[in-house]
Design a protein around this motif. Sequence first.
Motif, mmCIF file in Angstrom:
data_model
loop_
_atom_site.group_PDB
_atom_site.id
_atom_site.type_symbol
_atom_site.label_atom_id
_atom_site.label_comp_id
_atom_site.label_asym_id
_atom_site.label_seq_id
_atom_site.Cartn_x
_atom_site.Cartn_y
_atom_site.Cartn_z
ATOM 1 N N SER A 139 -0.971 8.156 -10.004
ATOM 2 C CA SER A 139 -0.403 6.805 -10.011
ATOM 3 C C SER A 139 -0.347 6.330 -8.568
ATOM 4 O O SER A 139 -0.776 7.046 -7.655
ATOM 5 C CB SER A 139 0.999 6.806 -10.636
ATOM 6 O OG SER A 139 1.915 7.498 -9.798
ATOM 7 N N ASP A 140 0.201 5.129 -8.348
ATOM 8 C CA ASP A 140 0.360 4.664 -6.967
ATOM 9 C C ASP A 140 1.264 5.596 -6.178
ATOM 10 O O ASP A 140 1.149 5.701 -4.950
ATOM 11 C CB ASP A 140 0.950 3.250 -6.952
ATOM 12 C CG ASP A 140 -0.109 2.191 -7.181
ATOM 13 O OD1 ASP A 140 -1.297 2.507 -7.004
ATOM 14 O OD2 ASP A 140 0.266 1.064 -7.546
ATOM 15 N N GLN A 141 2.172 6.280 -6.866
ATOM 16 C CA GLN A 141 3.147 7.126 -6.176
ATOM 17 C C GLN A 141 2.774 8.610 -6.156
ATOM 18 O O GLN A 141 3.260 9.353 -5.306
ATOM 19 C CB GLN A 141 4.528 6.983 -6.833
ATOM 20 C CG GLN A 141 5.211 5.640 -6.595
ATOM 21 C CD GLN A 141 4.676 4.555 -7.508
ATOM 22 O OE1 GLN A 141 4.160 4.829 -8.588
ATOM 23 N NE2 GLN A 141 4.796 3.305 -7.074
ATOM 24 N N TRP A 142 1.939 9.071 -7.074
ATOM 25 C CA TRP A 142 1.691 10.505 -7.196
ATOM 26 C C TRP A 142 0.201 10.824 -7.122
ATOM 27 O O TRP A 142 -0.626 10.083 -7.653
ATOM 28 C CB TRP A 142 2.254 11.036 -8.517
ATOM 29 C CG TRP A 142 3.753 11.067 -8.529
ATOM 30 C CD1 TRP A 142 4.600 10.086 -8.968
ATOM 31 C CD2 TRP A 142 4.575 12.122 -8.039
ATOM 32 N NE1 TRP A 142 5.906 10.461 -8.790
ATOM 33 C CE2 TRP A 142 5.931 11.722 -8.222
ATOM 34 C CE3 TRP A 142 4.322 13.372 -7.471
ATOM 35 C CZ2 TRP A 142 6.999 12.522 -7.855
ATOM 36 C CZ3 TRP A 142 5.396 14.173 -7.107
ATOM 37 C CH2 TRP A 142 6.715 13.750 -7.302
ATOM 38 N N SER A 143 -0.101 11.959 -6.455
ATOM 39 C CA SER A 143 -1.480 12.416 -6.307
ATOM 40 C C SER A 143 -1.560 13.916 -6.541
ATOM 41 O O SER A 143 -0.598 14.661 -6.300
ATOM 42 C CB SER A 143 -2.016 12.099 -4.913
ATOM 43 O OG SER A 143 -2.049 10.712 -4.681
ATOM 44 N N MET A 183 0.845 -1.190 0.000
ATOM 45 C CA MET A 183 0.000 0.000 0.000
ATOM 46 C C MET A 183 0.881 1.241 0.000
ATOM 47 O O MET A 183 1.904 1.292 0.697
ATOM 48 C CB MET A 183 -0.932 0.019 1.210
ATOM 49 C CG MET A 183 -1.925 -1.117 1.249
ATOM 50 S SD MET A 183 -3.199 -0.846 2.503
ATOM 51 C CE MET A 183 -4.131 0.495 1.762
ATOM 52 N N TYR A 184 0.464 2.229 -0.773
ATOM 53 C CA TYR A 184 1.213 3.472 -0.870
ATOM 54 C C TYR A 184 0.487 4.564 -0.096
ATOM 55 O O TYR A 184 -0.745 4.673 -0.154
ATOM 56 C CB TYR A 184 1.388 3.884 -2.328
ATOM 57 C CG TYR A 184 2.286 2.946 -3.099
ATOM 58 C CD1 TYR A 184 3.649 3.180 -3.188
ATOM 59 C CD2 TYR A 184 1.762 1.813 -3.708
ATOM 60 C CE1 TYR A 184 4.483 2.308 -3.887
ATOM 61 C CE2 TYR A 184 2.578 0.939 -4.412
ATOM 62 C CZ TYR A 184 3.943 1.189 -4.496
ATOM 63 O OH TYR A 184 4.754 0.330 -5.174
ATOM 64 N N GLU A 185 1.269 5.342 0.617
ATOM 65 C CA GLU A 185 0.673 6.388 1.433
ATOM 66 C C GLU A 185 0.015 7.438 0.545
ATOM 67 O O GLU A 185 0.486 7.763 -0.539
ATOM 68 C CB GLU A 185 1.738 7.042 2.316
ATOM 69 C CG GLU A 185 2.257 6.104 3.403
ATOM 70 C CD GLU A 185 3.347 6.751 4.230
ATOM 71 O OE1 GLU A 185 4.223 7.397 3.657
ATOM 72 O OE2 GLU A 185 3.308 6.582 5.456
#
Length: 789
Positions: free
Chosen positions: A379-383, A99-101
């Motif tokens: 993405s999973d890493q960017w919001s 899970m990514y924060e």
Amino acid sequence: MKNLLLLLTLFLVSFVSIAQSTAIEGTILDNNQSPIIGVNVLIKNTTKGSTSDVDGNFEIKNITNGDYVISVSYLGYKTKEIEVSIINNESVALGNITMYEGNEILNEVVIDIDRKNKFSRKQSAYVSKLPLKNIDNSQVYNTITNQLLISQSVNTFEDALKNAAGITKLWSSTGRSGDGAGYYSSRGFAVQPQLVNGVAGITNGFINPSNVERVEVIKGPAGTLFGSSVSSYGGLINIITKKPYNKTGGEITVSGGSFDFAKFNADVNVSPSDKLSFRINTGFQQEHSFQDAGFKKSVFVAPSISYKLNNNLTFNFSYEASDNEQTNETFLFLNRYAPLAFSSIDELNYNTDLSFTNDDISIKNITQNYRGEIAWKISDQWSSQTLISGGLAKSLGYYTYLWNGSEALFNLYAQDTDARTKTRNLQQNFTGTFKIGDIENKLLVGADYLDYNTIDNSSNWGYLHTINIDGDLVYGEPEINEENLSAALTGIGYLDSDIRQNILGFYVSDVVKVLPSLSVMASLRYDRFDYQGDRQTNADDDTEYTESTFSPKFGVVYQPIVDQLSIFANYQNGFSYVNPQYITDFDTGIVTLQSYDVEQANQYEFGVKTNLFNNKLETTLSYYNINVDNKYYWATQTQDLAINSQGIELEVNANPIDGLNIHTGFSYNDSEITDSPSARFLEGNRYGESGADITYNFWADYKFFENFGAGVGFNGQSEYDTMVDYKSVTGSFDIPAYTIFNASLYYETNTFRASIKANNITDKTYFSGWSTVTPQRPRTILGSVTFKF
């Protein structure tokens, strides 16, 4: 026949056994491959689900053949959905799920059903505008959770803030134009609650806690991420309101108690699909004063909606409108320019039953706040988070106050208030996680634009009468009513003021995890302020004023025991723009506009945070030192004060045994005006906004048997001199120390809660003040019933 029945029985038992053994299992890990406890794992469109244990493992049993979508969600992390097929009743092992924060603002609303330490909240995305656990954050903040508010049957925002270490009330909300919200002292400086859901919000009148999910008190200068309009050098107060969630349900609460207290609240959430959720929270609250006159009443409605277009894009909108009316709370303003005729409450000999007003004279506050959000998971890493918010506040009616003119006499002054403030706020945030080699970075890049416009058509101040401390008329009109006040204000003119301020800020923050046990943080803000104010007819200068500044922030966190014990240090900067002032040359009569430099405050802080014994002991202990070298002083209109404020703060949330939850805090603050060239008599004094130097609070909630529980606690502060800024001229006036005891009993099930609460059990007489004296509430009994559905 018997053999056939036996075979059928064996077949059914075998079938049930196989079905019961079919399961979906896996392990939940964070981006550092550490297990996450308490993650919600649900099979969508069913009632089946589980939560991860201390090792991150979960198992959902009794699954039949078919295709399913598994939803994995946890507060502070981006929700993950996984497609799973069960074939031939064979169990499925999903293995490790990473899970990514993510930002909790992105509608990550879940319930941690296994949380035992109910008064703690280990993570916030508002404090650093990044998804950081408290133990990873070099900044200190206190969270007043919804569970704590429920346990204490909190019905006023003032009572909620008593749970924050180091926070002491200076003034209650006045509702007057411009600064009508309450004033509190934090780390030696006055602060108002002006942040709602992480953005500027108007809280000019009574704040109804029925729409408050929790309160975050962020400590120290916080200008780097939040600017100067919503924070002070002591910190800021962030109100998080209730939001929609993916479930249909709600609750209705009815309360009543001493001094004709009455409250009704209805909170309903409807979620017709997993994409759409709608929540409406509305209520009414009123109470009369414990004095011979006075009242407060409030009506509010707060609808909110969330629409999830897909797993990557969510639209959120919330709105809150309130209509508040109150009489002016008794504020005895003490004379700042001449020796006082009394130096203590005993010498003043004030009968606290007297309000010196009546219920015919009141002030109304109509407020509205809205907030729209586009939350995009790139993405999973960017919001990405795009915010559009704003508000409107009106102050209408008569505002009065009592000024100690001479001896023990008080003059009543009044204003016919007619003012409104509008705010507009645009904010864009990008957050992401990436690695440079083996070093992880959490990056925030953001910009915000805030526009304030205050139009004030209130009357100038008029005099009505003079009374003594017993309320006997000495001079002027005897009655405080609309007719007499209108006559007193006739012919004195109106302010006719129109002031506009806009602030544009750009900020960047990076948290770098050098090692699993070591992280550093660096942040920087560029801020540009533009002021357009009123122009005086005999002044030669334009009233437009533009200024800009940079604000840095640094922090380091070392964890000797990862996720359990951290040692932290920070440098934080705060700043404040000083609006230009008209200065009159009394020899020539010429009026000129004097501009000022940007005030700067710098804090150095270090301390320890713990999260020990499987999350059962959460503590924060810190020492801070704040210096302001160019503080503006209103009395001389000069910018030459130097102030040092230092102290220690302790907060503890503990769950020592099952059913027992404890929340407690302690603070000591040493504040001093170290330099004041234009007013040497101030040097060596405690800064007036500092309030008491010692504050403390404690609350324990124990649930015995299955449904019964009790709470007990206290809060208090040390004696302080409310005239400390002026004591070389006026002498001292001491507000006595106090400790207030409270207790509650409750019965609670999944569908019902009934409670009774006693505040100030010993019926102690106590006061607050900031160059003022205001009596506080005596013993109060409150009863409440909540139906949950």
